[in-house]
Design a protein around this motif. Structure first.
Motif, mmCIF file in Angstrom:
data_model
loop_
_atom_site.group_PDB
_atom_site.id
_atom_site.type_symbol
_atom_site.label_atom_id
_atom_site.label_comp_id
_atom_site.label_asym_id
_atom_site.label_seq_id
_atom_site.Cartn_x
_atom_site.Cartn_y
_atom_site.Cartn_z
ATOM 1 N N THR A 129 -16.660 27.762 -25.877
ATOM 2 C CA THR A 129 -15.635 28.280 -26.785
ATOM 3 C C THR A 129 -14.246 28.189 -26.162
ATOM 4 O OG1 THR A 129 -17.251 29.777 -27.727
ATOM 5 C CG2 THR A 129 -14.957 30.278 -28.163
ATOM 6 N N ARG A 130 -14.134 28.593 -24.921
ATOM 7 C CA ARG A 130 -12.824 28.537 -24.264
ATOM 8 C C ARG A 130 -12.375 27.108 -24.030
ATOM 9 N NH1 ARG A 130 -12.024 33.594 -20.260
ATOM 10 N NH2 ARG A 130 -12.266 35.147 -21.872
ATOM 11 N N ARG B 42 -13.130 24.472 -25.870
ATOM 12 C CA ARG B 42 -12.732 23.907 -27.159
ATOM 13 C C ARG B 42 -11.318 24.338 -27.539
ATOM 14 N NH1 ARG B 42 -16.780 25.516 -31.366
ATOM 15 N NH2 ARG B 42 -17.860 26.037 -29.508
ATOM 16 N N LEU C 191 -21.690 30.909 -30.839
ATOM 17 C CA LEU C 191 -20.656 29.901 -31.028
ATOM 18 C C LEU C 191 -19.804 30.130 -32.264
ATOM 19 C CD1 LEU C 191 -22.768 26.884 -29.887
ATOM 20 C CD2 LEU C 191 -21.065 28.142 -28.608
ATOM 21 N N GLY D 170 -18.305 32.818 -32.826
ATOM 22 C CA GLY D 170 -17.259 33.733 -32.416
ATOM 23 C C GLY D 170 -17.517 35.187 -32.731
#
Length: 167
Positions: free
Chosen positions: A18-19, A21, A48, A50
């Protein structure tokens, strides 16, 4: 990076899909470092989409059932594959790893697990004692670490390297 250039010691970069991306420049830097031989460790499992899930709680996979951990590992690896990155190491949130999670990691091709007491070789089960130096105290909503903690982490890491210890 400074220690690698002077001492030839590879880094272990702890990452999350996530970070990465969200920060393409950092992702490219991580790709470059991995190509030079630095290790990549998946930092916990995270949902994923969030939304907060048990995997994002401080104890992370320590409270997840094995099948949920397995699914989240598969999803995280797929997300990293989309970024042209691959991991074979794992670092759980909260640094706590129950035996069931170790079995899931082994079954999913992970080679090492960095935990609170050191780094575990998942093939042999052997634990290499070491010390965790995390991000330290951060403001409640902030994303930075206090400068004094950063300096303490660098000095502690340098001392450990001089003594041949794992950090």
């Amino acid at each position: 990076v400074l220690f690698r250039s002077r001492r030839g010691i590879p880094l272990s970069l702890v990452i999350t899909p996530t970070r990465l991306r969200a920060t393409p420049d950092v992702t490219e830097w991580v790709r470059t470092r991995a190509a030079r031989g630095d290790a990549l460790l998946l930092r916990g499992c995270e949902h994923l989409a969030g939304r907060p899930s048990p995997a994002r709680w401080p104890v992370g996979t320590a409270v997840l059932p094995a099948h949920e951990t397995r699914l989240q590992l598969i999803a995280a690896r797929a997300a990293l594959a989309q970024l042209d990155l691959a991991v074979d190491g794992f670092a759980p949130r909260g640094w706590l790893v129950p035996p069931g999670t170790l079995d899931v990691l082994r079954g999913n091709g992970f080679r090492v697990c960095a935990e609170l007491r050191g780094v575990r070789d998942l093939r042999t089960g052997q634990l290499m004692p070491g010390r965790v130096l995390g991000p330290g105290p951060t403001p409640w909503q902030g994303a930075h670490t206090e400068p004094w903690w950063c300096r303490a982490a660098v000095l502690g890491s340098a001392r450990a390297a001089r003594l041949g210890r794992l950090v």
